[in-house]
Write a protein that holds these residues in place. Sequence first.
Motif, PDB file in Angstrom:
ATOM      1  N   GLN A 336       0.696  -1.103   0.006  1.00  0.00           N
ATOM      2  CA  GLN A 336      -0.010  -0.055   0.155  1.00  0.00           C
ATOM      3  C   GLN A 336       0.799   1.084   0.015  1.00  0.00           C
ATOM      4  OE1 GLN A 336      -2.923  -0.831  -0.583  1.00  0.00           O
ATOM      5  NE2 GLN A 336      -3.812   1.271  -0.518  1.00  0.00           N
ATOM      6  N   TRP A 337       2.114   1.149   0.521  1.00  0.00           N
ATOM      7  CA  TRP A 337       2.932   2.214   0.782  1.00  0.00           C
ATOM      8  C   TRP A 337       3.504   2.747  -0.850  1.00  0.00           C
ATOM      9  CZ3 TRP A 337       6.602   3.223   5.426  1.00  0.00           C
ATOM     10  CH2 TRP A 337       5.949   3.904   6.405  1.00  0.00           C
ATOM     11  N   GLN A 338       3.928   1.687  -1.498  1.00  0.00           N
ATOM     12  CA  GLN A 338       4.123   1.867  -2.829  1.00  0.00           C
ATOM     13  C   GLN A 338       2.898   2.453  -3.673  1.00  0.00           C
ATOM     14  OE1 GLN A 338       4.828  -1.881  -4.674  1.00  0.00           O
ATOM     15  NE2 GLN A 338       6.739  -2.276  -3.503  1.00  0.00           N
ATOM     16  N   LEU A 339       1.541   2.237  -3.503  1.00  0.00           N
ATOM     17  CA  LEU A 339       0.654   2.926  -4.064  1.00  0.00           C
ATOM     18  C   LEU A 339       0.495   4.290  -3.724  1.00  0.00           C
ATOM     19  CD1 LEU A 339      -2.822   1.648  -5.319  1.00  0.00           C
ATOM     20  CD2 LEU A 339      -2.776   3.427  -3.740  1.00  0.00           C
ATOM     21  N   GLU A 340       0.601   4.565  -2.488  1.00  0.00           N
ATOM     22  CA  GLU A 340       0.694   6.027  -1.864  1.00  0.00           C
ATOM     23  C   GLU A 340       1.857   6.849  -2.341  1.00  0.00           C
ATOM     24  OE1 GLU A 340      -2.118   5.012   2.047  1.00  0.00           O
ATOM     25  OE2 GLU A 340       0.099   5.507   2.259  1.00  0.00           O
ATOM     26  N   GLY A 341       3.148   6.365  -2.584  1.00  0.00           N
ATOM     27  CA  GLY A 341       4.174   6.916  -3.215  1.00  0.00           C
ATOM     28  C   GLY A 341       3.909   7.263  -4.683  1.00  0.00           C
ATOM     29  N   TRP A 342       2.962   6.252  -5.374  1.00  0.00           N
ATOM     30  CA  TRP A 342       2.554   6.322  -6.586  1.00  0.00           C
ATOM     31  C   TRP A 342       1.851   7.823  -6.899  1.00  0.00           C
ATOM     32  CZ3 TRP A 342       2.988   3.591 -11.692  1.00  0.00           C
ATOM     33  CH2 TRP A 342       2.217   4.116 -12.762  1.00  0.00           C
ATOM     34  N   ALA A 343       0.796   7.751  -5.924  1.00  0.00           N
ATOM     35  CA  ALA A 343      -0.112   8.923  -5.650  1.00  0.00           C
ATOM     36  C   ALA A 343       0.660  10.216  -5.536  1.00  0.00           C
ATOM     37  CB  ALA A 343      -1.099   8.534  -4.648  1.00  0.00           C
ATOM     38  N   ALA A 344       1.670  10.068  -4.769  1.00  0.00           N
ATOM     39  CA  ALA A 344       2.342  11.403  -4.504  1.00  0.00           C
ATOM     40  C   ALA A 344       2.985  11.975  -5.739  1.00  0.00           C
ATOM     41  CB  ALA A 344       3.316  11.204  -3.264  1.00  0.00           C
ATOM     42  N   ALA A 345       3.623  11.099  -6.448  1.00  0.00           N
ATOM     43  CA  ALA A 345       4.311  11.633  -7.633  1.00  0.00           C
ATOM     44  C   ALA A 345       3.102  11.984  -8.750  1.00  0.00           C
ATOM     45  CB  ALA A 345       4.903  10.319  -8.400  1.00  0.00           C
ATOM     46  N   MET A 346       2.108  11.507  -8.706  1.00  0.00           N
ATOM     47  CA  MET A 346       1.024  12.069  -9.672  1.00  0.00           C
ATOM     48  C   MET A 346       0.604  13.326  -8.971  1.00  0.00           C
ATOM     49  SD  MET A 346      -2.863  10.373 -10.136  1.00  0.00           S
ATOM     50  CE  MET A 346      -2.283   8.727 -10.283  1.00  0.00           C
ATOM     51  N   TRP A 347       0.535  13.597  -7.885  1.00  0.00           N
ATOM     52  CA  TRP A 347       0.115  14.900  -7.293  1.00  0.00           C
ATOM     53  C   TRP A 347       1.107  15.877  -7.639  1.00  0.00           C
ATOM     54  CZ3 TRP A 347      -0.776  15.380  -1.210  1.00  0.00           C
ATOM     55  CH2 TRP A 347      -1.715  16.329  -1.013  1.00  0.00           C
ATOM     56  N   PHE A 348       2.362  15.648  -7.478  1.00  0.00           N
ATOM     57  CA  PHE A 348       3.504  16.610  -8.163  1.00  0.00           C
ATOM     58  C   PHE A 348       3.314  16.856  -9.659  1.00  0.00           C
ATOM     59  CE2 PHE A 348       7.228  17.251 -10.590  1.00  0.00           C
ATOM     60  CZ  PHE A 348       7.861  18.333  -9.859  1.00  0.00           C
ATOM     61  N   THR A 349       3.069  15.853 -10.279  1.00  0.00           N
ATOM     62  CA  THR A 349       3.037  15.935 -11.822  1.00  0.00           C
ATOM     63  C   THR A 349       1.652  16.883 -12.157  1.00  0.00           C
ATOM     64  OG1 THR A 349       4.022  13.640 -12.059  1.00  0.00           O
ATOM     65  CG2 THR A 349       2.711  14.759 -13.865  1.00  0.00           C
ATOM     66  N   ASP A 350       0.817  16.829 -11.239  1.00  0.00           N
ATOM     67  CA  ASP A 350      -0.431  17.450 -11.640  1.00  0.00           C
ATOM     68  C   ASP A 350      -0.259  18.855 -11.614  1.00  0.00           C
ATOM     69  OD1 ASP A 350      -2.072  15.351 -12.654  1.00  0.00           O
ATOM     70  OD2 ASP A 350      -2.907  15.105 -10.689  1.00  0.00           O
ATOM     71  N   ALA A 351       0.452  18.955 -10.247  1.00  0.00           N
ATOM     72  CA  ALA A 351       1.108  20.618  -9.948  1.00  0.00           C
ATOM     73  C   ALA A 351       2.040  21.170 -11.109  1.00  0.00           C
ATOM     74  CB  ALA A 351       1.583  20.658  -8.635  1.00  0.00           C
ATOM     75  N   ALA A 352       2.793  20.456 -11.422  1.00  0.00           N
ATOM     76  CA  ALA A 352       4.017  20.631 -12.420  1.00  0.00           C
ATOM     77  C   ALA A 352       3.313  21.139 -13.609  1.00  0.00           C
ATOM     78  CB  ALA A 352       5.107  19.716 -12.555  1.00  0.00           C
ATOM     79  N   ARG A 353       2.287  20.205 -14.338  1.00  0.00           N
ATOM     80  CA  ARG A 353       1.521  20.698 -15.420  1.00  0.00           C
ATOM     81  C   ARG A 353       0.841  21.896 -15.439  1.00  0.00           C
ATOM     82  NH1 ARG A 353      -0.289  14.319 -16.493  1.00  0.00           N
ATOM     83  NH2 ARG A 353       1.429  13.873 -17.878  1.00  0.00           N
TER      84      ARG A 353
END
Length: 432
Positions: A336-353
């Motif tokens: 589950q922590w891997q999935l949450e790390g994936w979600a964190a990277a997605m969050w940054f990506t949406d901000a950066a876009r």
Amino acid sequence: MRTRPYRAAETAAAALLLLLSAACGSRLPESDFERSATPAAQTIRVGVIASATSPVGGAVFTGPRDGAQAYFDRLNARGGIDGRRVEVRLCDDGGSGVGNNTCVHRLLDGDEENNVVALVATTALDYAGADRVSHARVPDIGGQPIGAAYDTWPHLYGIYGSLAPRDGTPGWDGKLYGGTEVYRYFEREHGARTAAVVSYNQSASAAYARLVERGLKAEGYDVVSEQVDFALPDFRAVAADLKARGADLVFDALDIHGNARLCRAMDEVGAKVTAKVTNVQNWTSTVPEDYKDSPGCRNALWATGSSRNFDDTSGTSVAAVREFRDATKGLKTHSQWQLEGWAAAMWFTDAARSCAAADGVTRACVDDFMAHSEGYDADGLLIPVRSERLAEPPRTRRTCLSVARWQDGRGWVTQGDLDRTCFDVPQLAYTP
């Protein structure tokens, strides 16, 4: 609104308990605050700090790092952000405060060409450099709250959000608050009325056990307190008492090794329970190995959290779970922590876009996006995240949770969907 219960407290306690199995930043010049941390090159740099080597073992805190790395690898294969590749700079802080400050300095304070624009999926046993990150106004996105840093400092956005003022003091005058929905769930959905809490005779373990007991009593449970000697634990005696007392649920304040021994003892004496409840840190695919000697207890394991079950790849699963599993199929284990790390990277990506479409990907722009990304859910992977700064702690809240149960041959099977498993519960104070 949907928020989280004791998730930060559970994670922090798990970190402290894992330690049982093993025997101030400076303010940067204002000029650094205003400049972009990404030059006009074809890369966007992010930092990932993880206690990959630490007193508790090499694989304990690497899940979020691996999930974030997998997301960025797939993102780069698809063209990056506005045509720019994301360069991930990893730093292992060794699980120490000194090492953490070294990582923070290395990632934040170099020359402009090498600085990172943000930290992502931080998973640090001792986040000693958190104040330095905050003073530098570097957004830290989707970190795991092992400790109180994400409820203390501005510019830090934990994966579960925070309602605290974040003015340099943890929570509200040093107190954090969490809900009781985990206990409400098992009472409402499974009729549980008696719960056992097993701990060591050690301060961190006993303190967390008291916190769990408070929440259970607030929900009207009969609570059975069990404590074992850390040096010479008699788990068989505890298991026998659990059987005699007719416990419906078992919560614990033990390390992983202690959990396995408790489960084995429960099987040996025939102690059957509705649920042996664990936390998100132990929501992993390694259950068959970790509990190989206790098939009965193993199949009574339940996990609760604030993100969608990583093992739910059925037709009813959201597409984001299936994409995560496809991108991480090369990993030996999943969690589950891997999935949450994936979600964190997605969050940054949406901000950066968002920033790339405006004035460019800078620290200030990414931080502004984070401060206003109310209700972010990472394409359905997370309970919508709240990062408000309330002057007073809430007394009650409507809180939601994700629930899964381990079943041999099927893995973690979703029991309570995070979109619908919600309760109005009291918020209880605790000291981090």
